[in-house]
Structure formats: C-alpha cells, structure tokens
Scaffold this active site. Structure first.
Site, mmCIF file in Angstrom:
data_model
loop_
_atom_site.group_PDB
_atom_site.id
_atom_site.type_symbol
_atom_site.label_atom_id
_atom_site.label_comp_id
_atom_site.label_asym_id
_atom_site.label_seq_id
_atom_site.Cartn_x
_atom_site.Cartn_y
_atom_site.Cartn_z
ATOM 1 N N ASP A 51 27.454 2.693 26.651
ATOM 2 C CA ASP A 51 26.845 1.612 25.876
ATOM 3 C C ASP A 51 25.480 1.314 26.484
ATOM 4 O OD1 ASP A 51 26.059 -0.725 24.647
ATOM 5 O OD2 ASP A 51 28.069 -1.621 24.701
ATOM 6 N N TYR A 136 15.384 -6.310 12.894
ATOM 7 C CA TYR A 136 15.414 -4.892 13.305
ATOM 8 C C TYR A 136 13.999 -4.374 13.605
ATOM 9 C CZ TYR A 136 15.425 0.160 12.365
ATOM 10 O OH TYR A 136 15.214 1.517 12.423
ATOM 11 N N SER A 165 11.058 7.635 6.510
ATOM 12 C CA SER A 165 12.404 7.828 5.950
ATOM 13 C C SER A 165 12.803 9.262 6.229
ATOM 14 C CB SER A 165 12.400 7.580 4.440
ATOM 15 O OG SER A 165 11.827 6.328 4.142
HETATM 16 P P1 NAI Z 1 22.151 6.225 13.282
HETATM 17 O O1 NAI Z 1 22.663 4.856 13.054
HETATM 18 O O2 NAI Z 1 22.741 7.340 12.503
HETATM 19 O O3 NAI Z 1 22.258 6.587 14.838
HETATM 20 C C1 NAI Z 1 22.068 5.638 15.853
HETATM 21 C C2 NAI Z 1 23.099 5.913 16.924
HETATM 22 O O4 NAI Z 1 22.926 4.942 17.977
HETATM 23 C C3 NAI Z 1 24.553 5.770 16.423
HETATM 24 O O5 NAI Z 1 25.272 6.970 16.644
HETATM 25 C C4 NAI Z 1 25.111 4.615 17.218
HETATM 26 O O6 NAI Z 1 26.485 4.784 17.592
HETATM 27 C C5 NAI Z 1 24.207 4.607 18.452
HETATM 28 N N1 NAI Z 1 24.191 3.281 19.079
HETATM 29 C C6 NAI Z 1 24.048 2.068 18.488
HETATM 30 N N2 NAI Z 1 24.172 1.092 19.389
HETATM 31 C C7 NAI Z 1 24.415 1.680 20.581
HETATM 32 C C8 NAI Z 1 24.649 1.198 21.886
HETATM 33 N N3 NAI Z 1 24.668 -0.119 22.172
HETATM 34 N N4 NAI Z 1 24.853 2.093 22.879
HETATM 35 C C9 NAI Z 1 24.842 3.432 22.620
HETATM 36 N N5 NAI Z 1 24.631 3.960 21.406
HETATM 37 C C10 NAI Z 1 24.415 3.085 20.387
HETATM 38 O O7 NAI Z 1 20.560 6.183 13.053
HETATM 39 P P2 NAI Z 1 19.558 7.384 12.796
HETATM 40 O O8 NAI Z 1 19.214 7.393 11.365
HETATM 41 O O9 NAI Z 1 20.059 8.613 13.440
HETATM 42 O O10 NAI Z 1 18.269 6.863 13.585
HETATM 43 C C11 NAI Z 1 18.040 7.200 14.931
HETATM 44 C C12 NAI Z 1 16.938 6.286 15.467
HETATM 45 O O11 NAI Z 1 15.764 6.438 14.695
HETATM 46 C C13 NAI Z 1 17.321 4.806 15.418
HETATM 47 O O12 NAI Z 1 16.823 4.182 16.586
HETATM 48 C C14 NAI Z 1 16.594 4.301 14.184
HETATM 49 O O13 NAI Z 1 16.262 2.933 14.312
HETATM 50 C C15 NAI Z 1 15.360 5.186 14.176
HETATM 51 N N6 NAI Z 1 14.823 5.359 12.827
HETATM 52 C C16 NAI Z 1 15.492 6.153 11.918
HETATM 53 C C17 NAI Z 1 14.974 6.321 10.648
HETATM 54 C C18 NAI Z 1 15.598 7.231 9.644
HETATM 55 O O14 NAI Z 1 14.991 7.458 8.588
HETATM 56 N N7 NAI Z 1 16.781 7.792 9.910
HETATM 57 C C19 NAI Z 1 13.731 5.632 10.227
HETATM 58 C C20 NAI Z 1 13.137 4.824 11.262
HETATM 59 C C21 NAI Z 1 13.665 4.717 12.512
HETATM 60 C C1 15L Z 2 14.688 2.806 9.079
HETATM 61 O O1 15L Z 2 14.199 2.324 10.113
HETATM 62 C C2 15L Z 2 16.160 2.964 8.912
HETATM 63 O O2 15L Z 2 16.802 3.269 10.128
HETATM 64 C C3 15L Z 2 16.502 4.017 7.876
HETATM 65 O O3 15L Z 2 17.881 3.900 7.549
HETATM 66 C C4 15L Z 2 15.666 3.844 6.616
HETATM 67 O O4 15L Z 2 15.909 2.593 6.032
HETATM 68 C C5 15L Z 2 14.208 3.947 6.978
HETATM 69 O O5 15L Z 2 13.868 3.042 8.016
HETATM 70 C C6 15L Z 2 13.286 3.690 5.778
HETATM 71 O O6 15L Z 2 12.428 2.818 5.844
HETATM 72 O O7 15L Z 2 13.421 4.419 4.779
#
Ligand code: NAI
Ligand code: 15L
Length: 263
Positions: A51, A136, A165
């Site tokens: 965590d 966020y 995105s």
């Molecule tokens: P996701 O939600 O699929 O993955 C995030 C991971 O972080 C999850 O597996 C979750 O279990 C883990 N996590 C959450 N809290 C935790 C904690 N306290 N300790 C350890 N692990 C923890 O999100 P995704 O889409 O893979 O995004 C990855 C990163 O990129 C995030 O930080 C997100 O904010 C950022 N991001 C993603 C975007 C997208 O389009 N997917 C857009 C902008 C930013």
């Molecule tokens: C983010 O930061 C989110 O993690 C992702 O789920 C999308 O909402 C993305 O931005 C977005 O703006 O499309």
C-alpha cells in the site's frame, strides 16, 4: 544510460498492464507493485504487494532500483480520505523512498485533470499553471510539485506526464484531442527512462491534429508519437459529452461534477 532495475507502481492497473506486457524481458529487473494481486512473476519480474500509504513498506519497495514509474494511485474523482492516502501520502512516500534509496529518476503519472479547468480553446504546455477540475486533479498538481521538490533539492530526475486519455482508441469527440495511444504511452515512458532532464512536465498525448497541448518540451526530450486520433474522427467525432460545461473545459466530464462556479 538505460536503467537496468525498474520499479513500476500501479502495475495491476490498466496502464500498468500495458507497460508490464511491453517491458517483459527488457530489463534486468522489473519490480511490479500494487495493492491488489499481480498474479505470478514472469522472467526477471519481481512482485511486491504494498500500500503506497505505508511509508515503511514503500521505503523497502524503492531499495535497489535505478528508476521508478509511478502509476499507482486512485485514477478517478472520489472523496478526500481515499485520495489523501493513495495519491497525496502515497506520492510523498514514493519520493521519500526514492531519496533514501538513491534512485536516479521517477516518471510520475500526472493527469490532464491537473489543468482541466482551462477552456478547450486554449493551448497549454507543461509550463501552464495547474487549474485542477477535481480533488483528483488537485492531487496530481500536488504530485508535480512534490516532483519539483525532490528534483531540484535532492537531484531525483522527475518527468511528470499530464496524461490525456490513454485508451485502445478514442471513444468520443473530446478524446480526438486528448487521446494517447498505448504505443505512444510506451514510447513516452521509454523517453522518460533514458532522456536527460531534471524536472519536466509534459503532456501524455499522441500526435493528434486536434490536440489542445503544445508538447514541444516532450519532443525536445526525444518523444516521437506515431499515432493520431484523427483517423477515428468519422467513427467518434459525433459522440459529444453530455453537458455544455464538459464540452467547454479541457477536463470534460470531471468539470460538471459538483460544479458551483461562474459560467
Ligand atoms: P488504474 O486505476 O487502472 O490503476 C491504478 C492502480 O493503482 C490500480 O491497480 C490500483 O490498485 C493502484 N492503487 C491505488 N491505490 C493504491 C495504493 N494506495 N497503494 C498501491 N496501489 C494503489 O489506472 P490507470 O488508468 O492504469 O492509470 C495509471 C495512472 O495514470 C494513474 O495514476 C492515473 O491517475 C494516471 N492517468 C491515467 C489516465 C488514463 O487515461 N488511463 C489519464 C491520466 C492519468
Ligand atoms: C484521467 O486522469 C483518468 O484516470 C482516466 O480514467 C480518464 O478519465 C482520463 O483522465 C481522461 O481525461 O480521459
């Protein structure tokens, strides 16, 4: 110099999975971490469940790596208690762990929601000031400042990616501007692992014709995106976000949620 030993936080998530698949077998060590299950370790992988809010565990997590890709955290809008633990305390713990371990660099997954209250007729760059559209988004703006503190004061190279995105393909009109293809995401992270910088903020976006972001700082570092959302324009160009607020601001659907500002 390409780092040999990498820590990937948030490895069980959507983007963590993209990197895990793409980086398989490419490094001496790929240490995968998340708070949820990561399955079994592949060749040259190591799995550590942790965590991010647990400072001692994060300190141990950072030992013995050259570079950290910090994706872990809550990736959507929710209440302060959860965001404080995962995104604020988690990012502080991560950088503090990196400092103790003498880690060379951290790539921090920021978000376009750090600047989501800028209208979408404006072109932003990594130097544009935060204007968060949500709690966020504010945690991501805070993370960018944590990155600056540890870069300039403690010498940890920090690349902050204001990711747009990142999806297999754009799913609406907004994403024609904000889309980051999986392949370009991997390219951008590879640049972050090898380029020479101290602290940079860039956008995580493909070479989109309708991009709202001037990403010349990323190009200077060597990022060469190969994808452009425009090829999906006929398919998704008519899929509009529901509200005028969401269509007006860069943050899209994060903006109308709890909005009580001036229009
Ligand atoms: P996701 O939600 O699929 O993955 C995030 C991971 O972080 C999850 O597996 C979750 O279990 C883990 N996590 C959450 N809290 C935790 C904690 N306290 N300790 C350890 N692990 C923890 O999100 P995704 O889409 O893979 O995004 C990855 C990163 O990129 C995030 O930080 C997100 O904010 C950022 N991001 C993603 C975007 C997208 O389009 N997917 C857009 C902008 C930013
Ligand atoms: C983010 O930061 C989110 O993690 C992702 O789920 C999308 O909402 C993305 O931005 C977005 O703006 O499309």
């Amino acid at each position: 110099m390409t780092p040999k030993r990498i820590l990937l936080t948030g490895a069980a998530g959507h983007l963590g999975g993209v990197l895990r698949r793409s980086f398989a077998g490419q490094f001496q060590l790929l240490r995968l971490s998340d708070v949820v299950s990561l399955g079994t370790a592949g060749e040259s992988e190591e799995i550590l469940t942790c965590d991010l809010a647990d400072a001692a565990a994060v300190r141990a997590l950072c030992e013995g790596v050259d570079a950290i890709i910090h994706l872990g955290g809550i990736a959507y809008e929710t209440g302060w208690p959860a965001l404080l633990q995962s995104n604020i305390v988690g990012t502080i713990n991560l950088y503090e762990g990196a400092r103790h371990a003498g880690v060379d660099r951290v790539i921090f997954a920021s978000s376009n929601h750090a600047t989501g209250m800028h209208p979408n007729d404006r072109t932003l760059s990594g130097e544009s000031p935060p204007r968060p559209d949500s709690r966020y988004g504010l945690t991501k703006a805070f993370g960018e400042d944590v990155a600056a503190l540890y870069a300039y004061k403690h010498g940890i190279r920090s690349l902050c990616l204001r990711i747009g995105s990142c999806l297999p393909k754009p799913d609406n009109r907004r994403a024609l501007s904000t889309w980051l293809s999986h392949a370009d995401f991997v390219r951008l992270v590879q640049v972050g692992l090898t380029a020479d910088y101290i602290h940079e903020i860039v956008y995580g976006v493909s070479d989109n014709t309708r991009s709202w972001w001037d990403n010349s700082a990323a190009y200077r570092l060597g990022y060469e995106p190969q994808d452009n959302a425009e090829i999906y324009a006929a398919e998704v160009g008519n899929i509009e976000l529901d509200t005028e607020l969401a269509r007006h601001y860069q943050g899209g659907n994060f903006v109308p949620n709890e909005f009580s500002g001036r229009k």
